[in-house]
Design an enzyme around this catalytic site. Structure first.
Site, mmCIF file in Angstrom:
data_model
loop_
_atom_site.group_PDB
_atom_site.id
_atom_site.type_symbol
_atom_site.label_atom_id
_atom_site.label_comp_id
_atom_site.label_asym_id
_atom_site.label_seq_id
_atom_site.Cartn_x
_atom_site.Cartn_y
_atom_site.Cartn_z
ATOM 1 N N HIS A 111 0.850 -1.178 0.000
ATOM 2 C CA HIS A 111 0.000 0.000 0.000
ATOM 3 C C HIS A 111 0.894 1.239 0.000
ATOM 4 O O HIS A 111 1.992 1.214 0.553
ATOM 5 C CB HIS A 111 -0.863 0.044 1.267
ATOM 6 C CG HIS A 111 -2.052 -0.865 1.221
ATOM 7 N ND1 HIS A 111 -2.301 -1.819 2.182
ATOM 8 C CD2 HIS A 111 -3.072 -0.946 0.347
ATOM 9 C CE1 HIS A 111 -3.431 -2.452 1.890
ATOM 10 N NE2 HIS A 111 -3.921 -1.941 0.783
ATOM 11 N N CYS A 169 -3.096 1.456 9.225
ATOM 12 C CA CYS A 169 -4.223 0.598 8.810
ATOM 13 C C CYS A 169 -5.216 0.318 9.927
ATOM 14 O O CYS A 169 -6.333 -0.088 9.645
ATOM 15 C CB CYS A 169 -3.731 -0.744 8.313
ATOM 16 S SG CYS A 169 -2.023 -0.894 7.954
HETATM 17 C C1 CIR Z 1 -3.813 -7.135 3.773
HETATM 18 O O1 CIR Z 1 -2.951 -7.711 3.105
HETATM 19 O O2 CIR Z 1 -4.790 -6.591 3.269
HETATM 20 C C2 CIR Z 1 -3.667 -7.123 5.278
HETATM 21 N N1 CIR Z 1 -3.097 -8.347 5.731
HETATM 22 C C3 CIR Z 1 -2.822 -5.960 5.708
HETATM 23 C C4 CIR Z 1 -3.448 -4.632 5.357
HETATM 24 C C5 CIR Z 1 -2.627 -3.495 5.797
HETATM 25 N N2 CIR Z 1 -3.277 -2.278 5.478
HETATM 26 C C6 CIR Z 1 -2.639 -1.199 5.070
HETATM 27 O O3 CIR Z 1 -1.420 -1.217 4.840
HETATM 28 N N3 CIR Z 1 -3.387 -0.139 4.856
#
Ligand code: CIR
Length: 262
Positions: A168, A255
């Site tokens: 991201h 997140c």
């Molecule tokens: C994912 O891969 O979607 C989750 N395991 C981690 C999301 C992390 N979110 C972010 O960096 N905004």
């Protein structure tokens, strides 16, 4: 009242599901421990409260292993929530699952209508711009369809291309104040932050870029002393938090909350 892009009165969080052991990850370094994750999450919520946010913690949603990463299915601008369209198939339903809470806590909720996808983790807001990085989760169609919703709130959307290996945009960057971002050297070199001052993460400490500025403090994952030192020397008050369990499923500070001002 006008709020700067790093000033927040409220935050929404979601307690980590026990199913977080099934959370998505790019490389496997073992499953997170749900109990330890819950205690690290509680400390994170306390830190948001200490920083001046009224925090609502939503109950666990076992149907979605990654639902603790509540920033990805929505974006809040001027107190208005935009329910997004997350790019990972296992996370697509998180936007609908979150919608009732958005309705209850925000001024209004609008839906991103698109055939494409947008994850909130790819969106970095400054005072007048919404920077969106294209990634494996956010595509050009989703970004274009988001443009009018962002414009309706008075923001200009800028679509940025980042290096392909990034999960991201905000895995590798964070807003520190109206003129300044923290970013990994690789993302800084992409030219994404023209017009802004960039403080780079220290060598070997790239994971520290997933940080958040919340009112008077910068919240940073523990274990990145040189980057913390750079921020302190630049005049920021730094609070460090243990993020070891979120990190096992590619998550970090930004997140785990939807921060907004009402
Ligand atoms: C994912 O891969 O979607 C989750 N395991 C981690 C999301 C992390 N979110 C972010 O960096 N905004």
């Amino acid at each position: 009242m006008i709020h700067r892009s790093y000033e927040f009165t409220h935050a929404l969080c979601r307690a980590p599901a026990r199913s977080v052991t099934e959370g998505l990850r790019a490389s496997d370094r073992g499953d997170p421990d749900p109990d330890l994750f819950a205690s690290q999450h509680a400390a994170y919520v306390d830190a948001l409260r200490d920083a001046g946010c009224r925090v609502t913690v939503l109950g666990r949603d076992e149907a979605f292993p990654d639902s603790v990463f509540i920033e990805d299915p929505a974006l809040v601008l001027n107190g208005v929530a935009i329910a997004l369209r997350p790019g990972a198939p296992s996370r697509l339903g998180e936007a609908a699952a979150l919608r009732p809470a958005l309705k209850g806590h925000c001024r209004d909720v609008v839906d991103l209508e698109t055939e494409g996808h947008v994850d909130g983790g790819d969106i970095l807001c400054t005072d007048d711009r919404v920077l969106i990085g294209l990634s494996a989760r956010t595509d050009a169609q989703g970004a274009e369809d988001l443009r009018p919703l962002v414009a309706a709130q008075g923001y200009r959307l800028e679509v940025l291309r980042t290096q392909p290996e990034i999960l991201h945009f905000k895995t590798e960057s964070a807003l520190l104040d109206a003129q300044t971002v923290l970013a990994t050297p690789a993302l800084a070199a992409s030219g994404a932050f023209a017009g802004l001052r960039v403080i780079e993460t220290a060598p070997g400490e790239e994971a520290s870029a997933n940080a958040i500025r919340v009112n008077g403090v910068v919240m940073l994952a523990a274990g990145y002393p040189e980057t913390a030192d750079r921020l302190v020397r630049a005049g920021y008050e730094v609070v460090t938090l243990d993020m070891s369990q979120a990190a096992l499923v590619d998550g970090g500070l930004s997140c785990m909350s939807l921060r907004y001002a009402l």
